[in-house]
Design a protein around this motif. Sequence first.
Motif, mmCIF file in Angstrom:
data_model
loop_
_atom_site.group_PDB
_atom_site.id
_atom_site.type_symbol
_atom_site.label_atom_id
_atom_site.label_comp_id
_atom_site.label_asym_id
_atom_site.label_seq_id
_atom_site.Cartn_x
_atom_site.Cartn_y
_atom_site.Cartn_z
ATOM 1 N N GLN A 116 -84.124 37.807 -64.189
ATOM 2 C CA GLN A 116 -82.864 38.179 -63.547
ATOM 3 C C GLN A 116 -81.643 37.729 -64.346
ATOM 4 N N MET A 120 -78.876 40.321 -65.443
ATOM 5 C CA MET A 120 -77.445 40.089 -65.242
ATOM 6 C C MET A 120 -76.681 40.235 -66.552
ATOM 7 N N LYS A 123 -76.967 44.165 -67.529
ATOM 8 C CA LYS A 123 -76.523 45.192 -66.584
ATOM 9 C C LYS A 123 -75.417 44.740 -65.642
ATOM 10 N N GLY A 124 -75.098 43.442 -65.672
ATOM 11 C CA GLY A 124 -74.025 42.939 -64.822
ATOM 12 C C GLY A 124 -74.527 42.248 -63.571
ATOM 13 N N PRO A 125 -73.718 41.364 -62.988
ATOM 14 C CA PRO A 125 -74.147 40.562 -61.837
ATOM 15 C C PRO A 125 -74.439 41.383 -60.583
ATOM 16 N N LYS A 126 -73.886 42.575 -60.476
ATOM 17 C CA LYS A 126 -74.163 43.413 -59.301
ATOM 18 C C LYS A 126 -75.590 43.944 -59.298
ATOM 19 N N ARG A 127 -76.272 43.827 -60.421
ATOM 20 C CA ARG A 127 -77.630 44.363 -60.519
ATOM 21 C C ARG A 127 -78.706 43.291 -60.321
ATOM 22 N N PRO A 130 -81.799 41.690 -54.969
ATOM 23 C CA PRO A 130 -81.345 41.138 -53.685
ATOM 24 C C PRO A 130 -82.130 39.913 -53.230
#
Length: 412
Positions: A116, A120, A123-127, A130
Motif C-alpha cells: 500500500q 500510495m 497512484k496517490g493517497p486516495k488509492r 479501504p
Amino acid sequence: MKRVVITGLGAITPLGNTAQEFMENVKNGQCGIAPITKFDAIETGITVAAEVKEFDPTLYMEKKAVKRMDMYSVYAIGAAVQALEDSGLKITDENADRVGTIVSSGIGGMKTIQDQVIRMSTKGPKRIAPLFVPMVIGNMAAANVAIKLGAKGHCSSIVTACASSTDAIGEAFRNIKHGYSDIIFAGGAEATICEIGIGGFGALTALSTEVDPTIASRPFDEKRDGFVMGEGSAILVLEELEHALARGAKIYGEVVGYGSNCDAHHITSPNADGSGAGKCMQLAMNEAGVSKEEISYINAHGTSTPTNDGAETTAIKYAFGEQAYRIPISSTKSMIGHLLGAAGAVEAIACLMALRENYIPPTIGLKTPDVNCDLDYVPEKGRSQEVNYTLSNSLGFGGHNAVICLKKWRGV
C-alpha cells in the motif's frame, strides 16, 4: 490456583501445514528452508527463507475473506481452526464469554504495508485500500481468530518482538490459572517474507547470506552468519484442567511455569553476561516448582546469529551452573528458520512432541560448534530419552525475554 493443560494444536509452518505433520518432520530432522519463491530476492543479497508451502487458505475461510486480511491473519485463522477441531471443543453462547484469544505478532501486516505504500507513492493517497488499517495492525490476528471462532472472552495481542507468542502462551496460562478464563487460544502468526521484510532485516545484517539451504540456519556453529526468515502460525488451546477432564479432552501436556523480563540493555543485542535470559529461565522454573536437575530439555531461542547463540549459551549457564552441561538443548530454527513473533508458539509444539515422544529434536546443520557454545546442542540427529519437563526460550529485540515450562502429562 487452577492447573492449565494443552488440549488442542494447530500449525501452519515451513515443515508442514498441520501440527502433526510439523511434529513428525521436526522429529525426523527435516529442513524446511529453500530458495525464496515469493519474490525476486536477488537485489537483497539473501537467497533462502523458510516459506510455508502448498497452503490452501480456502480450507479455513472463504476466498473473499482471504482478500480482506494480511497473510499473517490468514495463517492464524488456519492454525486456530485446526486447534479448535483438534481439541474437540464446541464454542456456544453458553461458554463463549469464558473462551479467550491471545494471538501475537511481532510485526503484523508487513506485506500489506509494503504494497500500500507503493500504491500510495505511484497512484496517490486516495488509492490506498479501504481496509488498509485493519489489515495491518498487530491485534488483528487475535481479533480475526476470535471472530472466526466466536470466542467472546479475553482477547489481546502481545508485541514483544521474537518473544511475542511465548508471552502469549504465558499470559494465557496466568489468565486461566487465576480463574479469569476457562479456555484460551494462544500463539502467534507472522508473514514477513517480502521485499521490505527480507531487505529490512538484511540491512540490519541479521540474515544469513548462505546460499545452501541445508546449512543456512546452523545455530551454535562456528560458521553461522545470521538467521533465516520463516513464516507461519501456531495456536495452542490452553484449558483449565477440571474443565478439560469434565469433557474427556485429550491432553498434550501441562503448562506449569512462565518467566518474563527485560535485559534493559540494548535495542538488538542481548546482555552479554546472560543475566536477563538466565533469570527468566529461573522465573519459569520457580513458578513450576521444579529444580534445575529436573529439566529434561531446553528448546533454545537459537537463531543462528553470531551474537545470540553465544549469549544464550551464557544465559543457560547463568541459570543452571554446571547442570547446563548435562541438559540436551536444541534449536528447531535450524529446520524452520525464525518465525519472529510466531516462533515461540511453534517451538512450544516441538516441546510437546519431545514430552509425548520422549525424543529430543536435533539442531541440524551443526557441524563445528563455536568454542563459546560448548553445551549439548544435539547436533544433526535427534535422540530418544525420557523427557519430563521442558523449557522453551524466546528472546526478542529490545531485551524482551520469555520462557515457558511444560510438563509431561501423566494424568491427575
